[in-house]
Design an enzyme around this catalytic site. Sequence first.
Site, PDB file in Angstrom:
ATOM      1  N   ARG A  19       4.805  -5.268   4.970  1.00  0.00           N
ATOM      2  CA  ARG A  19       4.161  -6.223   6.021  1.00  0.00           C
ATOM      3  C   ARG A  19       2.778  -6.025   5.955  1.00  0.00           C
ATOM      4  O   ARG A  19       2.166  -5.147   5.498  1.00  0.00           O
ATOM      5  CB  ARG A  19       4.724  -6.141   7.195  1.00  0.00           C
ATOM      6  CG  ARG A  19       6.370  -6.309   7.397  1.00  0.00           C
ATOM      7  CD  ARG A  19       6.659  -6.146   8.746  1.00  0.00           C
ATOM      8  NE  ARG A  19       6.648  -4.840   9.366  1.00  0.00           N
ATOM      9  CZ  ARG A  19       6.929  -4.662  10.779  1.00  0.00           C
ATOM     10  NH1 ARG A  19       7.573  -5.773  11.533  1.00  0.00           N
ATOM     11  NH2 ARG A  19       6.470  -3.589  11.179  1.00  0.00           N
ATOM     12  N   GLY A  20       1.942  -6.998   6.703  1.00  0.00           N
ATOM     13  CA  GLY A  20       0.587  -6.719   6.952  1.00  0.00           C
ATOM     14  C   GLY A  20      -0.464  -6.637   6.107  1.00  0.00           C
ATOM     15  O   GLY A  20      -0.258  -7.197   4.807  1.00  0.00           O
ATOM     16  N   ILE A  21      -1.579  -5.861   6.113  1.00  0.00           N
ATOM     17  CA  ILE A  21      -2.532  -5.754   5.132  1.00  0.00           C
ATOM     18  C   ILE A  21      -1.836  -5.313   3.742  1.00  0.00           C
ATOM     19  O   ILE A  21      -2.197  -5.692   2.762  1.00  0.00           O
ATOM     20  CB  ILE A  21      -3.322  -4.657   5.665  1.00  0.00           C
ATOM     21  CG1 ILE A  21      -4.130  -5.045   6.749  1.00  0.00           C
ATOM     22  CG2 ILE A  21      -4.277  -4.390   4.399  1.00  0.00           C
ATOM     23  CD1 ILE A  21      -5.143  -4.117   7.417  1.00  0.00           C
ATOM     24  N   ASP A  40       7.829   1.510   0.878  1.00  0.00           N
ATOM     25  CA  ASP A  40       7.852   1.475   2.137  1.00  0.00           C
ATOM     26  C   ASP A  40       9.179   1.775   2.600  1.00  0.00           C
ATOM     27  O   ASP A  40      10.343   1.834   2.045  1.00  0.00           O
ATOM     28  CB  ASP A  40       7.784  -0.260   2.544  1.00  0.00           C
ATOM     29  CG  ASP A  40       7.404  -0.514   3.959  1.00  0.00           C
ATOM     30  OD1 ASP A  40       7.956  -0.077   4.849  1.00  0.00           O
ATOM     31  OD2 ASP A  40       6.073  -0.873   4.054  1.00  0.00           O
ATOM     32  N   TYR A 154      -4.615   8.950  15.968  1.00  0.00           N
ATOM     33  CA  TYR A 154      -4.818   8.032  15.018  1.00  0.00           C
ATOM     34  C   TYR A 154      -6.390   8.090  14.366  1.00  0.00           C
ATOM     35  O   TYR A 154      -6.330   8.080  13.384  1.00  0.00           O
ATOM     36  CB  TYR A 154      -4.738   6.590  15.671  1.00  0.00           C
ATOM     37  CG  TYR A 154      -4.982   5.330  14.592  1.00  0.00           C
ATOM     38  CD1 TYR A 154      -3.932   5.131  13.943  1.00  0.00           C
ATOM     39  CD2 TYR A 154      -6.100   4.562  14.519  1.00  0.00           C
ATOM     40  CE1 TYR A 154      -4.062   3.979  12.771  1.00  0.00           C
ATOM     41  CE2 TYR A 154      -6.438   3.594  13.748  1.00  0.00           C
ATOM     42  CZ  TYR A 154      -5.346   3.260  12.960  1.00  0.00           C
ATOM     43  OH  TYR A 154      -5.609   2.394  11.781  1.00  0.00           O
ATOM     44  N   LYS A 158      -7.345   9.197  10.704  1.00  0.00           N
ATOM     45  CA  LYS A 158      -8.125   8.371   9.827  1.00  0.00           C
ATOM     46  C   LYS A 158      -9.605   8.961   9.388  1.00  0.00           C
ATOM     47  O   LYS A 158      -9.973   8.718   8.272  1.00  0.00           O
ATOM     48  CB  LYS A 158      -8.471   7.056  10.346  1.00  0.00           C
ATOM     49  CG  LYS A 158      -7.192   6.041  10.573  1.00  0.00           C
ATOM     50  CD  LYS A 158      -6.311   5.832   9.333  1.00  0.00           C
ATOM     51  CE  LYS A 158      -5.119   5.013   9.254  1.00  0.00           C
ATOM     52  NZ  LYS A 158      -4.659   4.648   8.044  1.00  0.00           N
ATOM     53  N   PRO A 184     -11.083  -0.725   7.892  1.00  0.00           N
ATOM     54  CA  PRO A 184     -11.160  -1.943   8.702  1.00  0.00           C
ATOM     55  C   PRO A 184     -11.224  -1.909  10.074  1.00  0.00           C
ATOM     56  O   PRO A 184     -11.060  -0.946  10.813  1.00  0.00           O
ATOM     57  CB  PRO A 184      -9.657  -2.535   8.109  1.00  0.00           C
ATOM     58  CG  PRO A 184      -9.161  -1.523   7.209  1.00  0.00           C
ATOM     59  CD  PRO A 184      -9.981  -0.252   7.461  1.00  0.00           C
ATOM     60  N   GLY A 185     -11.807  -2.879  10.826  1.00  0.00           N
ATOM     61  CA  GLY A 185     -11.869  -3.134  12.249  1.00  0.00           C
ATOM     62  C   GLY A 185     -10.845  -3.797  12.865  1.00  0.00           C
ATOM     63  O   GLY A 185      -9.725  -3.445  12.396  1.00  0.00           O
ATOM     64  N   VAL A 187      -7.761  -6.180  12.698  1.00  0.00           N
ATOM     65  CA  VAL A 187      -7.244  -7.141  11.955  1.00  0.00           C
ATOM     66  C   VAL A 187      -5.895  -7.320  12.482  1.00  0.00           C
ATOM     67  O   VAL A 187      -5.202  -6.651  12.829  1.00  0.00           O
ATOM     68  CB  VAL A 187      -7.011  -6.569  10.531  1.00  0.00           C
ATOM     69  CG1 VAL A 187      -6.247  -7.551   9.768  1.00  0.00           C
ATOM     70  CG2 VAL A 187      -8.262  -6.021   9.877  1.00  0.00           C
TER      71      VAL A 187
END
Length: 248
Positions: A19-21, A40, A154, A158, A184-185, A187
């Site tokens: 899913r997603g990015i 996944d 988190y 990262k 990324p910021g 999203v």
Amino acid sequence: MTGMRRFEGSRVIVTGAARGIGARIAERFVHEGARVVILDWNAEAGRAHAERIGATFIQVDLSDNDATKRAVRAAIEELSGVDVLINNAGMLRFASVLETDPDEWDAMFAVNTRAMLVTTQVAAAAMIAAGQGGAVVNLASMAAKTGGEGQVAYAASKAAVVALTRVAALELGEHGIRVNAMCPGYVLTEMGADTRTPEKVALWSSYSPLGRLGTTDDVAGLALFLASCDGEYFTGQAVNVTGGMVMH
């Protein structure tokens, strides 16, 4: 994207691509001619997406080191090698510094950071053995550079991704393997969706000089650039995809 086939015949592994990015990254690679394996834990969504875009799906719990090694090796066998590894899988849970359970901290690092070490070890070994170089792209976050209230585990995980990326770039460069990270910021994906209200989305959008939040295509476009010959002099970088919210 019409007519673009930068990855014709390339062999690509994308983690967290159900899913997603990650899903959009995998789809864009297929569109540009790559053979793709999706790793996944979400079997239902992962298989459905793989079938939809013409990729192969392998289920794996990336918090399990041995299972992760087996899955990456199976992906490499399926593809008869690997040219690109996209470490996209991640998890997000919210808690303050004072409230964060150390076990939750460990769980976050297991998926967000340690799994990237394991997948990179297996994929890079195969790239080195093949002698043709390769590219690794790791998904970090704006939080790696700015922190984020309620995101201590988190953000720390990262930031560790960025450090892992830099060290891997230093050590693997002599083998022609480039390693970069994306930060990324905001999203709009399924991750953290329950924390968003229209008011918050409007507020976050105001942080960008462009006046909007990011899309999965914004991130996918950078991933493909970093993995392509167009980005062949990029390595060890932590590139912002923040619409100007972060400029360092």
